[in-house]
Design an enzyme around this catalytic site. Sequence first.
Site, mmCIF file in Angstrom:
data_model
loop_
_atom_site.group_PDB
_atom_site.id
_atom_site.type_symbol
_atom_site.label_atom_id
_atom_site.label_comp_id
_atom_site.label_asym_id
_atom_site.label_seq_id
_atom_site.Cartn_x
_atom_site.Cartn_y
_atom_site.Cartn_z
ATOM 1 N N CYS A 125 3.219 -4.601 6.774
ATOM 2 C CA CYS A 125 3.028 -4.219 5.399
ATOM 3 C C CYS A 125 4.149 -4.112 4.361
ATOM 4 O O CYS A 125 5.094 -3.485 4.991
ATOM 5 C CB CYS A 125 1.787 -3.045 5.255
ATOM 6 N N HIS A 172 0.967 -1.303 0.217
ATOM 7 C CA HIS A 172 0.123 0.120 0.085
ATOM 8 C C HIS A 172 0.941 1.217 -0.078
ATOM 9 O O HIS A 172 1.978 1.309 0.369
ATOM 10 C CB HIS A 172 -1.078 -0.075 1.368
#
Length: 234
Positions: free
Chosen positions: A204, A189
Amino acid sequence: MGDLRRRGVVALGVTALVTPLTLAIGARPAQAARCTTSAGPYRKKAEKFLGHPVDGKQSTADRKAIRAFRNRHGIRPNIGYAGPVTWGVMDLMDLMNKQRAVGKNPNKAGTCPTGKGRIACVGLTRRLSWIQDGKKLVHGPVPVRTGRSGYGTRTGLKKVYWRNKNHVSAIYDVPMPYSQFLGGGQAFHSAGVSMWSPPGSHGCVDMTKTAATTYWSLPKTGDDVHVYGRKPGT
């Protein structure tokens, strides 16, 4: 010691290496150069970075080289002390040099599978990601920000199983634009921080907005992702 007073500082980013680090870390105006009897806790690592004999001793050559390095990057006071800020800058520069050396052949060692068709690869050691189709490089490599200690980005062969362009984390209540989830809440992301900003993500694979939007247009639900290596310090 200037390093000790700024122990939590190392959110440096690329601009900190292009512009004087005095601006990046808010150091005081230059002080007169002086020596110190303390070698600093990162002496051996600094010696290795500088190409000096790695013995951890406070040699005159080491002291002069570290003073010169600190002076070039605006680290004050200008002394031969290898503390956390000095090593933080050296470590960042070393990583960036390794990333640049990869060029357009990030899978030279063949670690990311070439028989999967289109696949997104994430190399944790060099903190790079790219997309390939067989042996052909489709996009990248691009720098990424991966999991910090205690929140490591999990390795192995995965698949993009869910995508949400405007996702907001239910755990941390922060935006995660262009999210493409790989498993266990970890996702590619966009992140509004430098890709070199420590200590790292909560697992992440953070990307710049530019990289994240490009990745949004390439991998699709069900596409393979291979995460391998180990981020230093995790």
